[in-house]
Every structure is written in C-alpha cells, then in structure tokens.
Design an enzyme around this catalytic site. Structure first.
Site, mmCIF file in Angstrom:
data_model
loop_
_atom_site.group_PDB
_atom_site.id
_atom_site.type_symbol
_atom_site.label_atom_id
_atom_site.label_comp_id
_atom_site.label_asym_id
_atom_site.label_seq_id
_atom_site.Cartn_x
_atom_site.Cartn_y
_atom_site.Cartn_z
ATOM 1 C CG ASN A 5 4.047 -19.275 7.554
ATOM 2 O OD1 ASN A 5 2.904 -19.682 7.375
ATOM 3 N ND2 ASN A 5 4.871 -18.999 6.553
ATOM 4 C CG PHE A 34 6.523 -9.582 3.978
ATOM 5 C CD1 PHE A 34 7.663 -9.376 3.236
ATOM 6 C CD2 PHE A 34 5.371 -8.905 3.608
ATOM 7 C CE1 PHE A 34 7.660 -8.519 2.145
ATOM 8 C CE2 PHE A 34 5.355 -8.048 2.530
ATOM 9 C CZ PHE A 34 6.506 -7.844 1.799
ATOM 10 C CB CYS A 35 6.893 -15.591 7.309
ATOM 11 S SG CYS A 35 8.544 -16.049 6.770
ATOM 12 C CG ASN A 36 0.937 -12.316 7.543
ATOM 13 O OD1 ASN A 36 -0.093 -12.954 7.356
ATOM 14 N ND2 ASN A 36 1.014 -11.356 8.436
#
Length: 827
Positions: free
Chosen positions: A143, A437-439
């Site tokens: 992100n 995982f902020c992806n």
C-alpha cells in the site's frame, strides 16, 4: 531410540545441510539461538513473522547500549566535538547502506528517512509529475507504494497497474530477459477527465515504474532485469502504447527483499531503492533510507524547507538558500542520529554471517516447509494447504524468498478461516501473520478475488485487521509465515507439527457424535454409555462482582436472572472501560461473600487492610445511569467515593462500582450459532458474557486433565492440571461420560428447569492461573482444548444455561441444593 525431531532433522540435513546453519561463520545457528536469542527458548516461542519485522539480537542490543553509554553524540547540526562525532558516524552509516546494495558513492546517495514508507512518500511528493507523466506499478505492491498514485493523479498524470508475464517465444535459441517479458495492462486511471490524452505524450515527460524486489504476500522475487528492461526498452514492453514515451525511472521497494537478498545496484541501476532497517536486523525501528541515483535526485522537486535543509533564510521576506548536498536537501529536521549510530552493529551481524549464507539458510527452511505442506492430504485425499506464489518462470522471477503464504482447507474443501489459524498458532506458541499484509493487489491476484468480490467484502464490513476471514465462502486473506537469519529447523518443524495436528489429523467417524449438520465434537468411546448415567450437582458458585472471585454455597435461590445476585455488580474505569480479568488479572484476588440473613455483600482484597461491607438493600445517593454492555442496555446505580476509593486501591487503578438495577433489551447470545439460543426474548440477565449460568462436568475436566498429562508439547510447557473452578462455572456436576452435557437440550435440578443454550466459547482467560499472590499466564488448557474441542474456530467447553421459570408458581421460591440429582433430556 531417535526421536521424530532428530530423525526428521537428520533427513533435512541430508538435503539442505550445505545451506543450513552457517557452517563457515564463527557461530552455528544453534549457538546463535542459544546465546543471542535466549528469550525465544525461555518463552517457548516460534517466531515466524520476519517479513513483518525480524528480531534483534540480544548481543546486538547490549553492544548498542554500551556504545551509547560510553560515547557522547550531539545534534549533528552544529560544530561541537559531540556534534562532529554524530556527523562522522552518520557518514559511516551512509557508506554502509550503499555498500550493502553494492552502490557507488559517486552514482548514489543515501537519504535517511523515518522508514521505508517515508522514503516512498518522499519520492511521490518530489517526483517531477506532469499531465504527460505515467505511474506504472506491478499488482504485487505494498500500500505504501500504491500511495504514490495519489501524487501522480493529483498532478494530472496517468496511472495503471500491470501484470508481468513471460512472452511467447517461437523457435529455439537464447531468450534474453528483455525479449521474454510481456506486460498486461490494467485499466488506465486519470484523476481529471479534462486532461485525457488529446495529444501524444512528449518525450520530455518523466515516468515512474515501481515494483518490489520481493513480494511481501507471496515471497516471489522479481527479476531485477526489470530495471534495465523498463528503462531501456519500454516501447517494446508496452507494445507501442502511448504511455511508453518519455523518460522512464525505476523504483524498487526493497523493504522486504533486503533482509535476505539486497539488490545489486552496480548491475541493476535503479533510480530509487527504499530500505527499512528493522526488517533487516530488528533494531532500530522508525528508521529507513532512500537510496537515490545522483542524476535522479537532481530531478526531484521539493517545496518545504526546515532547519537542516537550508543554508540561510530570512524570516520576513521571501528568501531561502538551500543546501547543495543531496542528503542535506531532503533530510528535514534533525535526523535520528542515535538510531543511525546503531546501524553499525546490525550490519556487523550480517557481514559476519554474509548475505549469501543468510539467503541460503532461510531458503532451505522455506523450501522444506513448502515441500511438506504441499504434500499434506486429509483422509479423503483433499489437499490441506493451498500455497500461493509458486512460479516456474526464471525470466520473471528469481527463486522464492523465505515467505510462505497459504490457506488451509477442511476435508469437505471448505476453508479454515485464517484468524482461526492465527489464534490456534498463538496458543501453540507460534507467532505468524494473517490477512493481506497491506498488499491488496497480490492478495486479490493470488486468492482470485474480482473487483466485485472485493467490493462485496467491503460492503459486508470487511476491513484490514478484522475477523472477517471468510466472506461468501472465499478467504479474504491468507496465512503467512516467514523466516529470518536466526530461524531454525526446530521452528520449521514445530510449524509443520502444529498444522498437521490442528488441521490435518482428523478423528474417525466412530469417535464423533454429530450434534448438528454444521458441527461435530469428538468424545471418548465410552460416550455410548450415557443413556443410563446418573448426574448430581456437586458444587455451586456465585460471582457477585463480574471478574472477581466467587464463593461456594450449599444452597442458593434462583431468580429471573439466574442465581440470586450473580454478577450483579461490575467495576468501571473512569474512562468508561469495563474492567475484567482479561485486562486486570489481579481482580481474581478480590474475594466476595454474601450473607443473605444480614443482607450484606462482603468484599476483601490483599491490597486493602479493611474488608468492605455493602448493604444489599442500600444504594448510594449517586444517580442512576444507563450502560451498554454486550449488546444489552442496563440501568445501573453507583456508590459513593469511599467505595470507589476502596476498589481503586484493590485493582491498582481508578474505578467505580456499579450495580445492575434492570435491563431493557432482550438477550440473545451468539446469534445464529445454535438452534434455540434465541427462543426466549424475555430472558433477563445481569452482567454476564454469554448466559445466566455456566455448567461444567467433573468428568469432562478429568478427561481434559488426562489429555494435559499425556500431551506435553515437546517439552515446551510441563504438564498441568486444572480444576473446574478455572472455568468460573456456576454449577459443577458429576456422573456419566465426559462431554455428555453437550447433547443436553434441557435439564431439571429439583423443581428448577433449565434450557441449554449450547457450548461455552472459551478464550485465553482460562489460561490465567492465580498462584502465590500473582497471576501466571500459560498456553494451557486452551491449547489442548483447541486440539479436540474446536468447532468452526470456536473452542467449546461447558454449556450455557437459561433458568426457565415459565411453568413454576411465581409465589414459590426455587432453590438449588448441592447433592440434588440432575435430570437431562436430549430430545
């Protein structure tokens, strides 16, 4: 006889012995763990979230603090000796960072930031965007990289994501990395519709391409040939797209990749590389770096100036002279010079082991685990694990990094929720990570989630870090384990054993009694004898104050809320927080007793010299108020300051005592979990979590203790024994087979009737064990219960009851008496 662990390790070493354990370093992996990570073995932890942050070495920290206590470092924006000492160590650290990525000090500069995210933000803010610019990025990006898109779009630039695939190749012969790459372009984004491309982009525009050296979702390592390919051959890669024009610059997000394989900037001359130091050697946090190519730095535009970035400024006229050094120009304010001083000790560890050895060591563990997980099957042949990120392409990706991302399936091919996996892993002392995982791009790509799926999940309430792990039958994220330089074979083996034991080892049908179409609980074989068993009430406990100790009675009256005065009081902090043992474990040392004849609640605490007496028929002059708790609204009354001061001393924090004087809403615990749980909308409750009463069986506790004795987890935690009071029951019964109570629908004790509302969902609270004046935390008995009492992520033990007085004479008081026979029905 060789243990299973020894046998498996011997086999592992035959395959990976040349790569595992740093054979050429001063210390072996076992010596490193024994001397530098003692806290892991002391606490019985398996730490497998190195992609989130790796662990600092204890010797590393000792050396850092020794340096800080024997040196004097001043603010580097000065000329004193202490300031010059800081400037010198900062200069050395910059060179170490450049050396780490094999970058020439002539061609690259190191700018320290507050982290990798701040480095990415700096690039986004200062990049020379124009309406002719393009920001292109791979779907597999954090992100923090996607956030650069906001700067591009706000300046009128174009932005789009891409997937990179291997191009079709006819005939034999050598295929260069450049000729073998094909780009699949996602929809083009423009913020301002009036600036749509009416003209072809000019060759003067600056464009930016971003990709991670290692995907933090899947562990896929992108080939660094992408750097040269995008910079030098964009027109061919984008197949004549109008967005290929102009000068392309390349950003590598190396925050994860640098932990095991930093990019070689002498071979692949990216314009920007971002680094996060806590992901490399654990400490310091809050410090990162932007490695920027000198020529690229000159193109960056910066508006803001601060103390460290200007050579001179005048306060009341528009005049500022900026510093000429690239590092000074971009490092706003005083940089974290004490943290920078600590970098030397982290790099010393890496240099001692060597990055190539670290890469081989972590890869050996990840490869071993992937291999085992890929072969796991349920009894009916269904795969247990679905692994993400595997690719045979050497053109697009280098080998996989030390990340394993996966989800787990049940024998019927439905998914285990990743939060269930995370909770059970924690009970087994295994620290891992779950989610996306902020992806978001990689998550959607590997899980096969369409835009419609993603929007539907959001509409259903799913956001990052919540418990909505399965929506519409699909996982919303995954389980991720990742290895670091100090990880061991034993860590990997404990992970595998945990997955096999908790998700692949299934009981036979003869060992299970199916309670409904959606759940099953496993019982001992003697469960067939239950129909002729007799049950008796062995003990009864009342808990007047929520989360404080209760008192046992031989007989006690029942009311419409259950046992008279049970959880009729609670403690509330001055900020409005309800105090429980989960937050204040010492509450278990506050003892209570009610004398019905005297009409007094007695409260005692080891922290208070005087025993508190509260008259049951007297309420303080404090005014009434309303309180929302567990979706229930209560009318409550408080007490005067003297009572509040006593309890504040007893729990060690300011609080007040509240008493329930009535509830307004109907009570419906765990809505939708079990037929019959919400049948009576007129149920009245005090301050309870789940229901009016909790019943525990002595035989069930005995079976649990037998399992605890025989289920010592590889010497991590010694055998323990629990008594029924660990579960804070109101009623303890004896007789029959273990867990027979799970089948009960109704029961009668004396002239009192009760309705079973189903199993009680247990949590970490039962692992709190008060001993010798302190509360000790353990993983048991919840970890063992989880291995055989788990239903769709919940761990059940004991049953919840509702007192049913609908058929009783309202003029007749009902009392329970210890020793009375219990008559259950299962229809």
């Amino acid at each position: 006889m060789m243990s299973n662990m020894d046998s498996d390790k011997e086999q592992f070493l035959r395959e990976f012995g040349e790569d595992y354990g740093y054979p050429n370093a001063p210390k072996s992996i076992d010596e490193i763990r024994a001397t530098e990570f003692k806290r892991l073995d002391r606490d019985g932890l398996v730490y497998l979230d190195h992609a989130g942050t790796t662990l600092y070495s204890e010797i590393q920290m000792e050396t850092i603090f020794k340096g800080l206590t024997t040196s004097v470092y001043g603010n580097p924006h000065s000329q004193s000796d202490s300031s010059l000492a800081s400037a010198e160590i900062i200069g050395e650290a910059r060179q170490q960072v450049l050396d780490f990525c094999n970058a020439s000090a002539r061609d690259y500069k190191c700018i320290f930031t507050s982290g990798a995210t701040a480095a990415l933000k700096l690039v986004g803010e200062a990049f020379p965007w124009s309406t002719q610019s393009t920001f292109m990025y791979t779907m597999e990006n954090h992100n923090s990289v996607l956030g650069i898109r906001e700067y591009a779009l706000s300046k009128g630039a174009t932005s789009f994501a891409i997937d990179i695939e291997e191009a079709a190749h006819d005939g034999g012969g050598y295929r260069s990395p450049v000729s073998s790459i094909k780009v699949l372009q996602h929809p083009v984004l423009r913020r301002n519709e009036t600036t749509l491309l009416e003209e072809e982009p000019t060759g003067n525009a600056y464009n930016l391409f971003a990709f991670p050296s290692e995907c933090n979702f899947s562990g896929s390592r992108f080939s660094l040939h992408l750097v040269n390919t995008i910079r030098d051959d964009t027109e061919r890669v984008l197949e004549g797209s109008p967005y290929c024009k102009g000068r392309w610059m390349v950003l590598i997000d190396a925050a994860k990749g640098c932990a095991t394989k930093p990019p070689d900037l002498s071979k692949y001359q990216a314009d920007f590389v971002v680094i996060s130091f806590y992901k490399i050697f654990g400490y310091p946090t809050g410090l990162g770096a932007l490695i920027v190519r000198t020529e690229a730095a000159k193109l960056l535009k910066k508006s803001y100036f601060s103390g460290g970035t200007v050579a001179a400024s005048i306060a009341d006229i528009d005049f500022v002279k900026r510093r000429e050094g690239i590092e000074e120009f971009f490092e706003d304010g005083t940089i974290s010079f004490l943290s920078i001083a600590a970098l030397h000790h982290g790099f010393k560890i890496l240099n001692t082991l060597s990055m190539s050895a670290i890469s081989r060591h972590t890869a050996s563990l990840a490869t071993y685990v992937r291999k085992i997980l890929s072969t796991l099957r349920h009894g009916n042949g269904v795969r247990v694990c679905t692994l993400y990120g595997r690719s045979d392409s050497k053109v697009l990706y280098d080998e996989l990094g030390p990340i394993i991302s996966f989800n787990l399936k049940r024998p019927d091919s439905s998914w285990f929720g990743y939060r269930e996996v995370e909770k059970l892993a924690s009970l087994s002392g295994i620290q891992l990570r779950t989610g996306c995982f902020c992806n978001p791009g990689a998550c959607a790509k590997f899980l096969g989630l369409s835009h419609l799926d993603l929007l539907s999940n959001i509409k259903a309430g799913h956001v990052c870090w919540d418990d909505h792990d399965i929506v519409n039958g699909k996982p919303t994220g995954a389980v991720r384990v990742s290895f670091g330089y100090m990880s061991t074979f034993e860590d990997a083996k404990r992970l595998i054993n945990f997955i096999v034991k908790s998700f692949a080892s299934l009981p036979t049908q003869s060992e299970c009694i199916y309670l409904s179409r959606t759940r099953s609980i496993c019982f001992p074989n003697e469960g067939l004898k239950r129909s002729t068993a007799k049950y008796f009430l062995r003990s009864m406990t009342v808990y007047p104050i929520k989360s404080c100790a209760g008192f046992t009675v031989d007989s006690w009256p029942l009311t419409s809320t259950g046992l008279l005065h049970d959880r009729e009081w609670l403690l509330k902090s001055l900020s409005g927080e309800i105090l429980t043992q989960k937050k204040v474990p010492e509450m278990c040392f506050i003892s209570t007793f009610i004398d019905l004849d005297l009409g007094i609640l007695f409260v005692d605490s080891p922290r208070c010299q005087v025993k508190l007496q509260i008259k049951l028929r007297t309420v303080s002059t404090a005014g009434g108020e309303e309180l929302d708790l567990y979706s229930q609204r209560y009318e409550v009354h408080g007490y005067d300051n003297e009572v509040g001061i006593w309890f504040s001393k007893a729990v060690g924090r300011p609080c007040t005592l509240l008493r329930c004087s009535g509830s307004k809403n109907s009570f419906c615990p765990e809505k939708g979990k079990n037929k019959g749980m919400c049948r009576d909308v007129d149920t009245k409750v005090n301050f309870v979590n789940g229901a009016q009463l909790l019943l525990i069986s002595e035989e069930s506790v005995s079976d649990l203790n037998n399992r605890l004795s025989s289920n010592v987890q590889e010497g991590i935690e010694g055998p323990i024994q629990v008594n029924p009071m660990r579960f804070r029951p109101n009623l303890v019964i004896s007789g029959g087979a273990p867990y027979a109570e799970d089948e009960w629908r109704n029961l009668k004790v004396g002239n009192a009737s009760f309705v079973s509302l189903g199993g009680c969902n247990r949590c970490q609270m039962i692992n709190l064990n008060p001993q010798e004046g302190e509360v000790r935390r353990s993983r048991e008995p919840l970890a063992t219960l989880a291995s055989y009492r788990r239903v769709k992520g919940t761990i059940l033990f004991g049953i919840l009851l509702r007192y049913d007085n609908s058929d009783e004479d309202t003029d007749t008081d009902s009392w329970l008496q210890v020793g009375q026979e219990v008559h259950p029905t299962t229809d």
